[in-house]
Scaffold this motif. Sequence first.
Motif, PDB file in Angstrom:
ATOM      1  N   ARG A   1     -22.779 109.585  43.182  1.00  0.00           N
ATOM      2  CA  ARG A   1     -21.344 109.345  43.356  1.00  0.00           C
ATOM      3  C   ARG A   1     -20.682 109.064  42.005  1.00  0.00           C
ATOM      4  O   ARG A   1     -19.623 109.607  41.693  1.00  0.00           O
ATOM      5  CB  ARG A   1     -21.115 108.164  44.304  1.00  0.00           C
ATOM      6  N   GLU A   2     -21.337 108.212  41.195  1.00  0.00           N
ATOM      7  CA  GLU A   2     -20.786 107.895  39.877  1.00  0.00           C
ATOM      8  C   GLU A   2     -20.746 109.129  38.983  1.00  0.00           C
ATOM      9  O   GLU A   2     -19.767 109.338  38.260  1.00  0.00           O
ATOM     10  CB  GLU A   2     -21.610 106.775  39.228  1.00  0.00           C
TER      11      GLU A   2
ATOM     12  N   ARG B   1     -20.498 112.256  40.001  1.00  0.00           N
ATOM     13  CA  ARG B   1     -19.443 113.130  40.520  1.00  0.00           C
ATOM     14  C   ARG B   1     -18.068 112.628  40.097  1.00  0.00           C
ATOM     15  O   ARG B   1     -17.210 113.410  39.661  1.00  0.00           O
ATOM     16  CB  ARG B   1     -19.519 113.205  42.045  1.00  0.00           C
ATOM     17  N   GLN B   2     -17.853 111.323  40.188  1.00  0.00           N
ATOM     18  CA  GLN B   2     -16.557 110.768  39.808  1.00  0.00           C
ATOM     19  C   GLN B   2     -16.299 110.955  38.312  1.00  0.00           C
ATOM     20  O   GLN B   2     -15.174 111.260  37.912  1.00  0.00           O
ATOM     21  CB  GLN B   2     -16.483 109.293  40.192  1.00  0.00           C
TER      22      GLN B   2
ATOM     23  N   LYS C   1     -17.498 113.373  36.454  1.00  0.00           N
ATOM     24  CA  LYS C   1     -17.223 114.797  36.253  1.00  0.00           C
ATOM     25  C   LYS C   1     -15.799 115.134  36.690  1.00  0.00           C
ATOM     26  O   LYS C   1     -15.085 115.865  35.997  1.00  0.00           O
ATOM     27  CB  LYS C   1     -18.213 115.655  37.025  1.00  0.00           C
ATOM     28  N   GLU C   2     -15.378 114.610  37.824  1.00  0.00           N
ATOM     29  CA  GLU C   2     -14.011 114.865  38.291  1.00  0.00           C
ATOM     30  C   GLU C   2     -12.984 114.329  37.297  1.00  0.00           C
ATOM     31  O   GLU C   2     -11.974 114.976  37.032  1.00  0.00           O
ATOM     32  CB  GLU C   2     -13.800 114.236  39.670  1.00  0.00           C
ATOM     33  N   LEU C   3     -13.248 113.156  36.754  1.00  0.00           N
ATOM     34  CA  LEU C   3     -12.345 112.569  35.768  1.00  0.00           C
ATOM     35  C   LEU C   3     -12.292 113.427  34.503  1.00  0.00           C
ATOM     36  O   LEU C   3     -11.205 113.679  33.963  1.00  0.00           O
ATOM     37  CB  LEU C   3     -12.783 111.144  35.440  1.00  0.00           C
TER      38      LEU C   3
ATOM     39  N   GLN D   1     -10.380 116.600  35.276  1.00  0.00           N
ATOM     40  CA  GLN D   1      -8.954 116.310  35.361  1.00  0.00           C
ATOM     41  C   GLN D   1      -8.357 116.142  33.965  1.00  0.00           C
ATOM     42  O   GLN D   1      -7.268 116.655  33.682  1.00  0.00           O
ATOM     43  CB  GLN D   1      -8.728 115.042  36.191  1.00  0.00           C
TER      44      GLN D   1
END
Length: 74
Positions: free
Chosen positions: A48-49, A51-52, A54-56, A59
């Motif tokens: 989860r960390e 993925r978050q 990577k998303e950040l 973005q």
Amino acid sequence: MTQSHSKSRQTAEIAFNSLQAPFFAKNHAMDELEAITQSRDAKTQRLREARQAKELADQAAATSALLAKRNPMR
């Protein structure tokens, strides 16, 4: 030094041990399941960390690209 016990005591100890074995096996199985659950939860948290993060990063990269496209001379 070996102790010799009466036949009835030996029989009683064997019976007691046969009753205790499933109890301890159940506890061992529960400990294994708990360890598996904790391991799975830790892996889920790490994923989860990641993925978050990577998303950040994605973005931020998209925002930078949009700003560069909007103001190419800056």
